[in-house]
Write a protein that holds these residues in place. Structure first.
Motif, mmCIF file in Angstrom:
data_model
loop_
_atom_site.group_PDB
_atom_site.id
_atom_site.type_symbol
_atom_site.label_atom_id
_atom_site.label_comp_id
_atom_site.label_asym_id
_atom_site.label_seq_id
_atom_site.Cartn_x
_atom_site.Cartn_y
_atom_site.Cartn_z
ATOM 1 N N LEU A 324 0.822 -1.196 0.000
ATOM 2 C CA LEU A 324 0.000 0.000 0.000
ATOM 3 C C LEU A 324 0.867 1.261 0.000
ATOM 4 O O LEU A 324 2.050 1.233 0.315
ATOM 5 C CB LEU A 324 -0.907 0.005 1.235
ATOM 6 C CG LEU A 324 -1.885 -1.155 1.379
ATOM 7 C CD1 LEU A 324 -2.686 -0.994 2.663
ATOM 8 C CD2 LEU A 324 -2.824 -1.251 0.179
ATOM 9 N N GLU A 325 0.212 2.355 -0.360
ATOM 10 C CA GLU A 325 0.882 3.657 -0.309
ATOM 11 C C GLU A 325 1.250 3.972 1.137
ATOM 12 O O GLU A 325 0.434 3.828 2.042
ATOM 13 C CB GLU A 325 -0.046 4.731 -0.871
ATOM 14 C CG GLU A 325 0.530 6.129 -0.834
ATOM 15 C CD GLU A 325 -0.458 7.164 -1.318
ATOM 16 O OE1 GLU A 325 -0.226 8.360 -1.087
ATOM 17 O OE2 GLU A 325 -1.483 6.779 -1.929
ATOM 18 N N LYS A 326 2.487 4.423 1.335
ATOM 19 C CA LYS A 326 3.006 4.634 2.688
ATOM 20 C C LYS A 326 3.302 6.112 2.909
ATOM 21 O O LYS A 326 3.977 6.750 2.106
ATOM 22 C CB LYS A 326 4.266 3.792 2.889
ATOM 23 C CG LYS A 326 4.867 3.874 4.274
ATOM 24 C CD LYS A 326 5.920 2.789 4.477
ATOM 25 C CE LYS A 326 7.016 2.832 3.462
ATOM 26 N NZ LYS A 326 8.085 1.845 3.755
ATOM 27 N N ASP A 327 2.780 6.645 4.011
ATOM 28 C CA ASP A 327 3.032 8.038 4.389
ATOM 29 C C ASP A 327 3.933 8.043 5.616
ATOM 30 O O ASP A 327 3.522 7.644 6.703
ATOM 31 C CB ASP A 327 1.713 8.758 4.684
ATOM 32 C CG ASP A 327 1.924 10.214 5.046
ATOM 33 O OD1 ASP A 327 3.024 10.723 4.792
ATOM 34 O OD2 ASP A 327 0.998 10.847 5.598
ATOM 35 N N ARG A 328 5.168 8.509 5.419
ATOM 36 C CA ARG A 328 6.134 8.491 6.511
ATOM 37 C C ARG A 328 6.934 9.788 6.511
ATOM 38 O O ARG A 328 7.350 10.271 5.453
ATOM 39 C CB ARG A 328 7.089 7.314 6.359
ATOM 40 C CG ARG A 328 8.024 7.114 7.541
ATOM 41 C CD ARG A 328 8.742 5.792 7.437
ATOM 42 N NE ARG A 328 9.443 5.472 8.673
ATOM 43 C CZ ARG A 328 10.001 4.283 8.919
ATOM 44 N NH1 ARG A 328 9.934 3.328 8.020
ATOM 45 N NH2 ARG A 328 10.617 4.062 10.070
ATOM 46 N N THR A 329 7.155 10.356 7.692
ATOM 47 C CA THR A 329 7.937 11.581 7.814
ATOM 48 C C THR A 329 9.400 11.278 7.528
ATOM 49 O O THR A 329 10.017 10.434 8.185
ATOM 50 C CB THR A 329 7.805 12.179 9.225
ATOM 51 O OG1 THR A 329 6.431 12.400 9.520
ATOM 52 C CG2 THR A 329 8.548 13.500 9.310
ATOM 53 N N GLY A 330 9.981 11.969 6.523
ATOM 54 C CA GLY A 330 11.376 11.743 6.169
ATOM 55 C C GLY A 330 12.320 12.219 7.262
ATOM 56 O O GLY A 330 12.007 13.145 8.018
ATOM 57 N N LYS A 331 13.487 11.582 7.326
ATOM 58 C CA LYS A 331 14.445 11.945 8.373
ATOM 59 C C LYS A 331 14.934 13.376 8.186
ATOM 60 O O LYS A 331 15.083 14.124 9.161
ATOM 61 C CB LYS A 331 15.612 10.965 8.364
ATOM 62 C CG LYS A 331 15.206 9.525 8.692
ATOM 63 C CD LYS A 331 16.424 8.613 8.679
ATOM 64 C CE LYS A 331 16.027 7.193 9.038
ATOM 65 N NZ LYS A 331 15.110 6.581 8.064
ATOM 66 N N ALA A 332 15.196 13.777 6.934
ATOM 67 C CA ALA A 332 15.648 15.148 6.677
ATOM 68 C C ALA A 332 14.566 16.150 7.054
ATOM 69 O O ALA A 332 14.852 17.202 7.650
ATOM 70 C CB ALA A 332 16.017 15.297 5.204
ATOM 71 N N LYS A 333 13.337 15.820 6.730
ATOM 72 C CA LYS A 333 12.227 16.700 7.084
ATOM 73 C C LYS A 333 12.073 16.801 8.596
ATOM 74 O O LYS A 333 11.812 17.880 9.144
ATOM 75 C CB LYS A 333 10.937 16.174 6.461
ATOM 76 C CG LYS A 333 9.733 17.064 6.680
ATOM 77 C CD LYS A 333 8.510 16.482 5.985
ATOM 78 C CE LYS A 333 7.295 17.369 6.208
ATOM 79 N NZ LYS A 333 6.070 16.796 5.551
#
Length: 361
Positions: A324-333
């Motif tokens: 499935l489509e995954k929404d995850r906060t990026g480490k750089a962000k």
């Protein structure tokens, strides 16, 4: 000699002084913050580290989406001419000229109803080749058993029983879970108001739960929608089918009776008309039964047309497919947001502290 300064000139002078004071004050604050740059940079570094840890430890949110097209035929039009014929024999075709139970976007509200969500939670899904209730998967994924560790009545709760055997704890827990899914998991909408495409999205930290819940709720709601839309026409069709079978049975008996009456007097005396009366009565019964049967069969076919016309077409366009489509906060962000937030709060804190000291002076 008049040395009084004109009012407009004095106003301009006051404004010039106020602007000058503002610039001086800003320079003073800037020098103050510049003297604290080490603390501000340190706060930004701490915030960036915390942002990195948050992005690293936070579980991703998976989104399962299913889109389908809903097309409903008009209920009037071509069936109007048949409604009059059916009404002559006291038959209601059901739906000819009526607008039905559901209109427009009401199917969207069905997805948000407690009964549909509850039915879906009590459905079985496939989790790594193992069958299990969706509600049990929800409880496991959200760690509810750990929260209930000190509540014995909740630890012993089970949903693997018939729904009519649910007790107060079952209904209470079910209500909490349904509300949580309505608010935080389930989204039903029409991406384009001009089109008949409906999108069903389920967001969850459990990828398998999101997919299975999406598939099951689409199946349950669409089946319920079709059954309810066609309920009246289906009932009328069943009644007509029983009438047709009954009349056909009577017709068969009449044909058999006529044949038996003829066989009883195969060579009846032409001068004795009374001998032909039984067979003639049977023939009349056959003709009457044939006429009634023909009319019932005609209305039965009209009812079948009505049922087909009222049955909405629901065609799935896209199903939820793993992964499935995954929404995850990026480490750089996470580092950027954390660093900016902590630095900003530190600056605000210094300014507030300086202003407070000025007031006390």
């Amino acid at each position: 000699m008049n040395t009084t300064v004109n009012k407009p000139d004095r106003q301009a002078q006051d404004d010039e002084i106020s602007l000058k004071e503002l610039i001086l004050k800003l320079k003073e604050w800037y020098r103050y913050l510049l003297s604290r740059w080490r603390v501000i940079v340190l706060a930004g570094a701490i915030g960036g580290l915390l942002g990195f840890l948050y992005a690293y430890l936070k579980k991703p949110v998976y989104t399962a989406e299913c889109t389908f097209v809903l097309e409903e035929q008009g209920n009037g039009g071509g069936l109007g001419q048949y409604a009059g014929i059916a009404s002559m024999v006291g038959i209601d075709l059901g739906g000819a000229g009526s607008s039905g139970i559901f209109q427009g976007d009401n199917i969207i509200e069905l997805y948000k109803s407690r009964s549909m969500i509850q039915k879906t939670l009590l459905s079985k899904g496939n989790f790594n080749d193992k069958q299990g209730l969706l509600i049990n998967r929800y409880i496991e994924a959200n760690g509810l058993k750990q929260e209930w560790a000190e509540k014995r009545e909740l630890m012993e709760i089970s949903f693997d029983i018939p729904k009519d055997q649910f007790n107060l704890q079952n209904d209470s827990v079910m209500g909490i879970i349904v509300n949580d899914i309505k608010k935080n998991y389930l989204t039903v909408s029409k991406p384009d108001k001009k089109l008949s495409i409906i999108s069903v999205k389920v967001k969850s930290k459990d990828e398998l739960f999101a997919k299975e819940f999406t598939d099951k709720i689409v199946e349950n709601v669409n089946d319920f929608y079709i059954q309810t839309k066609t309920k009246r026409s289906l009932e009328n069709l069943q009644i007509l089918q029983k009438q047709a079978d009954s009349v056909r049975h009577v017709l068969n008996l009449s044909i058999g009776g006529a044949a038996a009456a003829i066989d009883a007097n195969p060579n009846a005396n032409a001068a004795m008309q009374i001998l032909r009366a039984p067979s003639q009565r049977r023939q009349v019964d056959v003709q009457a039964s044939s006429a009634v049967y023909g009319e019932v069969v005609k209305n039965l076919e009209i009812a079948k047309i009505s049922l087909r016309k009222e049955t909405p077409l629901i065609q799935v366009v896209d199903r939820a497919v793993l992964p499935l489509e995954k929404d995850r906060t990026g480490k750089a962000k996470g580092i950027a947001l954390g660093g900016f937030l902590f630095s900003f709060l530190t600056v605000i804190g210094f300014l507030f502290n300086k202003a407070y000291r000025k007031i006390l002076e």
